[in-house]
Design a protein around this motif. Sequence first.
Motif, PDB file in Angstrom:
ATOM      1  N   GLY A 146     -13.448  12.092  -0.348  1.00  0.00           N
ATOM      2  CA  GLY A 146     -14.524  12.604  -0.909  1.00  0.00           C
ATOM      3  C   GLY A 146     -14.940  13.556  -0.370  1.00  0.00           C
ATOM      4  O   GLY A 146     -15.382  14.917  -1.015  1.00  0.00           O
ATOM      5  N   ASP A 147     -15.499  13.615   0.541  1.00  0.00           N
ATOM      6  CA  ASP A 147     -16.243  14.517   1.686  1.00  0.00           C
ATOM      7  C   ASP A 147     -15.560  15.907   1.844  1.00  0.00           C
ATOM      8  O   ASP A 147     -15.791  17.141   1.784  1.00  0.00           O
ATOM      9  CB  ASP A 147     -16.324  13.876   2.807  1.00  0.00           C
ATOM     10  N   LEU A 148     -13.686  15.564   1.752  1.00  0.00           N
ATOM     11  CA  LEU A 148     -12.910  17.301   2.037  1.00  0.00           C
ATOM     12  C   LEU A 148     -13.612  17.429   0.565  1.00  0.00           C
ATOM     13  O   LEU A 148     -13.673  18.775   0.919  1.00  0.00           O
ATOM     14  CB  LEU A 148     -12.002  16.620   1.858  1.00  0.00           C
ATOM     15  N   LEU A 149     -13.407  16.779  -0.606  1.00  0.00           N
ATOM     16  CA  LEU A 149     -13.346  17.713  -1.418  1.00  0.00           C
ATOM     17  C   LEU A 149     -14.707  18.223  -1.716  1.00  0.00           C
ATOM     18  O   LEU A 149     -14.838  19.457  -2.045  1.00  0.00           O
ATOM     19  CB  LEU A 149     -12.611  17.048  -3.301  1.00  0.00           C
ATOM     20  N   ALA A 150     -15.979  17.520  -1.411  1.00  0.00           N
ATOM     21  CA  ALA A 150     -16.622  18.858  -1.815  1.00  0.00           C
ATOM     22  C   ALA A 150     -16.614  19.518  -0.907  1.00  0.00           C
ATOM     23  O   ALA A 150     -17.840  20.494  -1.841  1.00  0.00           O
ATOM     24  CB  ALA A 150     -17.690  17.286  -1.437  1.00  0.00           C
ATOM     25  N   ASP A 151     -16.804  19.756  -0.006  1.00  0.00           N
ATOM     26  CA  ASP A 151     -16.578  20.961   0.927  1.00  0.00           C
ATOM     27  C   ASP A 151     -15.322  22.202   0.219  1.00  0.00           C
ATOM     28  O   ASP A 151     -16.166  23.777   0.206  1.00  0.00           O
ATOM     29  CB  ASP A 151     -16.200  20.333   2.536  1.00  0.00           C
ATOM     30  N   LEU A 152     -14.769  21.312   0.146  1.00  0.00           N
ATOM     31  CA  LEU A 152     -13.988  22.639  -1.091  1.00  0.00           C
ATOM     32  C   LEU A 152     -14.392  22.889  -1.954  1.00  0.00           C
ATOM     33  O   LEU A 152     -14.497  24.235  -2.336  1.00  0.00           O
ATOM     34  CB  LEU A 152     -12.144  22.112  -1.044  1.00  0.00           C
ATOM     35  N   LEU A 153     -15.448  22.404  -3.065  1.00  0.00           N
ATOM     36  CA  LEU A 153     -15.908  22.783  -4.263  1.00  0.00           C
ATOM     37  C   LEU A 153     -17.226  23.900  -3.015  1.00  0.00           C
ATOM     38  O   LEU A 153     -17.209  24.846  -4.375  1.00  0.00           O
ATOM     39  CB  LEU A 153     -16.674  22.102  -5.136  1.00  0.00           C
ATOM     40  N   GLY A 154     -18.178  23.198  -2.160  1.00  0.00           N
ATOM     41  CA  GLY A 154     -18.969  24.391  -1.845  1.00  0.00           C
ATOM     42  C   GLY A 154     -18.281  25.262  -1.614  1.00  0.00           C
ATOM     43  O   GLY A 154     -18.963  26.308  -2.026  1.00  0.00           O
ATOM     44  N   GLN A 155     -17.027  25.717  -1.413  1.00  0.00           N
ATOM     45  CA  GLN A 155     -16.905  27.194  -1.011  1.00  0.00           C
ATOM     46  C   GLN A 155     -16.926  28.180  -2.264  1.00  0.00           C
ATOM     47  O   GLN A 155     -16.636  28.745  -2.221  1.00  0.00           O
ATOM     48  CB  GLN A 155     -15.633  27.074  -0.405  1.00  0.00           C
ATOM     49  N   TYR A 156     -16.957  27.787  -3.375  1.00  0.00           N
ATOM     50  CA  TYR A 156     -16.793  28.528  -4.379  1.00  0.00           C
ATOM     51  C   TYR A 156     -18.235  27.997  -5.205  1.00  0.00           C
ATOM     52  O   TYR A 156     -18.984  27.370  -5.314  1.00  0.00           O
ATOM     53  CB  TYR A 156     -15.510  28.299  -5.236  1.00  0.00           C
ATOM     54  N   GLY A 157     -18.564  29.843  -6.214  1.00  0.00           N
ATOM     55  CA  GLY A 157     -19.399  29.410  -6.610  1.00  0.00           C
ATOM     56  C   GLY A 157     -19.324  28.684  -8.481  1.00  0.00           C
ATOM     57  O   GLY A 157     -20.019  28.534  -9.314  1.00  0.00           O
ATOM     58  N   GLU A 158     -17.752  29.781  -8.595  1.00  0.00           N
ATOM     59  CA  GLU A 158     -17.197  29.165 -10.327  1.00  0.00           C
ATOM     60  C   GLU A 158     -16.961  28.087 -10.895  1.00  0.00           C
ATOM     61  O   GLU A 158     -16.582  26.902  -9.055  1.00  0.00           O
ATOM     62  CB  GLU A 158     -16.276  29.947 -10.647  1.00  0.00           C
ATOM     63  N   PRO A 159     -16.950  27.069 -10.810  1.00  0.00           N
ATOM     64  CA  PRO A 159     -16.289  25.599 -11.646  1.00  0.00           C
ATOM     65  C   PRO A 159     -14.862  25.778 -11.362  1.00  0.00           C
ATOM     66  O   PRO A 159     -14.027  27.121 -11.588  1.00  0.00           O
ATOM     67  CB  PRO A 159     -16.193  25.464 -12.506  1.00  0.00           C
ATOM     68  N   ARG A 160     -14.203  24.600 -10.786  1.00  0.00           N
ATOM     69  CA  ARG A 160     -12.583  23.873 -10.221  1.00  0.00           C
ATOM     70  C   ARG A 160     -11.948  23.339 -10.838  1.00  0.00           C
ATOM     71  O   ARG A 160     -13.028  22.409 -11.312  1.00  0.00           O
ATOM     72  CB  ARG A 160     -12.575  24.218  -8.989  1.00  0.00           C
ATOM     73  N   LEU A 161     -10.389  23.247 -11.236  1.00  0.00           N
ATOM     74  CA  LEU A 161      -9.953  22.156 -11.820  1.00  0.00           C
ATOM     75  C   LEU A 161      -9.789  21.358 -10.384  1.00  0.00           C
ATOM     76  O   LEU A 161      -9.631  21.438  -9.316  1.00  0.00           O
ATOM     77  CB  LEU A 161      -8.848  22.987 -12.160  1.00  0.00           C
ATOM     78  N   ALA A 162      -9.266  20.251 -11.028  1.00  0.00           N
ATOM     79  CA  ALA A 162      -9.264  18.604  -9.851  1.00  0.00           C
ATOM     80  C   ALA A 162      -7.740  19.461  -9.752  1.00  0.00           C
ATOM     81  O   ALA A 162      -7.558  19.351  -8.658  1.00  0.00           O
ATOM     82  CB  ALA A 162      -9.105  17.352 -10.520  1.00  0.00           C
ATOM     83  N   LYS A 163      -6.709  19.855 -10.230  1.00  0.00           N
ATOM     84  CA  LYS A 163      -5.529  20.472  -9.607  1.00  0.00           C
ATOM     85  C   LYS A 163      -5.555  21.576  -8.869  1.00  0.00           C
ATOM     86  O   LYS A 163      -5.279  21.443  -7.741  1.00  0.00           O
ATOM     87  CB  LYS A 163      -5.060  20.895 -10.780  1.00  0.00           C
ATOM     88  N   GLU A 164      -6.226  22.445  -8.481  1.00  0.00           N
ATOM     89  CA  GLU A 164      -6.423  23.192  -7.533  1.00  0.00           C
ATOM     90  C   GLU A 164      -7.021  22.839  -6.980  1.00  0.00           C
ATOM     91  O   GLU A 164      -7.053  23.317  -5.497  1.00  0.00           O
ATOM     92  CB  GLU A 164      -7.549  24.722  -8.333  1.00  0.00           C
ATOM     93  N   LEU A 165      -8.471  22.228  -6.547  1.00  0.00           N
ATOM     94  CA  LEU A 165      -8.885  21.445  -5.440  1.00  0.00           C
ATOM     95  C   LEU A 165      -7.447  20.141  -4.877  1.00  0.00           C
ATOM     96  O   LEU A 165      -7.624  20.998  -3.638  1.00  0.00           O
ATOM     97  CB  LEU A 165     -10.512  20.366  -5.709  1.00  0.00           C
ATOM     98  N   ARG A 166      -6.540  20.037  -5.294  1.00  0.00           N
ATOM     99  CA  ARG A 166      -5.584  19.239  -4.617  1.00  0.00           C
ATOM    100  C   ARG A 166      -4.826  20.324  -4.017  1.00  0.00           C
ATOM    101  O   ARG A 166      -4.391  19.684  -3.234  1.00  0.00           O
ATOM    102  CB  ARG A 166      -4.733  17.744  -5.998  1.00  0.00           C
ATOM    103  N   ASP A 167      -4.482  21.212  -4.742  1.00  0.00           N
ATOM    104  CA  ASP A 167      -3.446  22.184  -4.087  1.00  0.00           C
ATOM    105  C   ASP A 167      -3.987  22.298  -2.717  1.00  0.00           C
ATOM    106  O   ASP A 167      -2.948  22.778  -1.329  1.00  0.00           O
ATOM    107  CB  ASP A 167      -3.315  22.923  -5.169  1.00  0.00           C
ATOM    108  N   GLU A 168      -5.504  22.802  -2.883  1.00  0.00           N
ATOM    109  CA  GLU A 168      -6.007  23.356  -1.683  1.00  0.00           C
ATOM    110  C   GLU A 168      -6.008  22.554  -0.938  1.00  0.00           C
ATOM    111  O   GLU A 168      -6.280  22.971   0.589  1.00  0.00           O
ATOM    112  CB  GLU A 168      -7.397  24.424  -1.784  1.00  0.00           C
ATOM    113  N   LEU A 169      -6.365  21.475  -1.298  1.00  0.00           N
ATOM    114  CA  LEU A 169      -6.510  20.546   0.079  1.00  0.00           C
ATOM    115  C   LEU A 169      -4.848  19.772   0.734  1.00  0.00           C
ATOM    116  O   LEU A 169      -5.052  19.316   1.745  1.00  0.00           O
ATOM    117  CB  LEU A 169      -7.328  18.986  -0.978  1.00  0.00           C
TER     118      LEU A 169
END
Length: 188
Positions: A115-138
């Motif tokens: 959860g912390d890793l995903l929140a950190d990844l989301l915090g790098q972007y100003g626009e909304p992201r898809l869960a699939k994009e977050l997983r790929d980046e993770l």
Amino acid sequence: MTSQSASTLRSRYVAQAASDLEENRQKQRELAERITVLKQEEALLSDILNLAERYEGFADAARLPEQLQDEPVAAKAKQAPAGVAARRSTSAKTTPAGQTAKAGAKGKSRRPLLGDLLADLLGQYGEPRLAKELRDELLEKHPDRNPTPQVVRNTIESLVAKGRIRRHKQQRSVMYTLVKRGEADSSD
């Protein structure tokens, strides 16, 4: 006593003994099944106690780690052979000073929570992201982590429920953004 009455009496004893033997074997089967269930419950309870000891120092219950594995702990306990549960409980008793899970948990370096890793990844972007994009980046940034898409979605949804992430629905897509500290808690 005549030979006919002795034969009748003997056949009654044989029938009764056969019936008692079958009843005894049926009870043994039932007890063996019950013992198997009890050993599975023992393994599950042992896992729960180990987890409780491992996370005893967490002051904030909301910060407990999300499940990192693809499979629930209960399912793992049920899949473990009956002998494994017995070995677990005896090994905990035979280890010096009873240090099994505690020593293992303290000896390992703690990996960041999913959860912390995903929140950190989301915090790098100003626009909304898809869960699939977050997983790929993770997967790209943390090759040692390989959560399934469902685990990523469940983790993100748990963060939505905690108010750390906001959900946005755009047509048929669900996108997520990080909630900034101090923002009002609302979901679409």
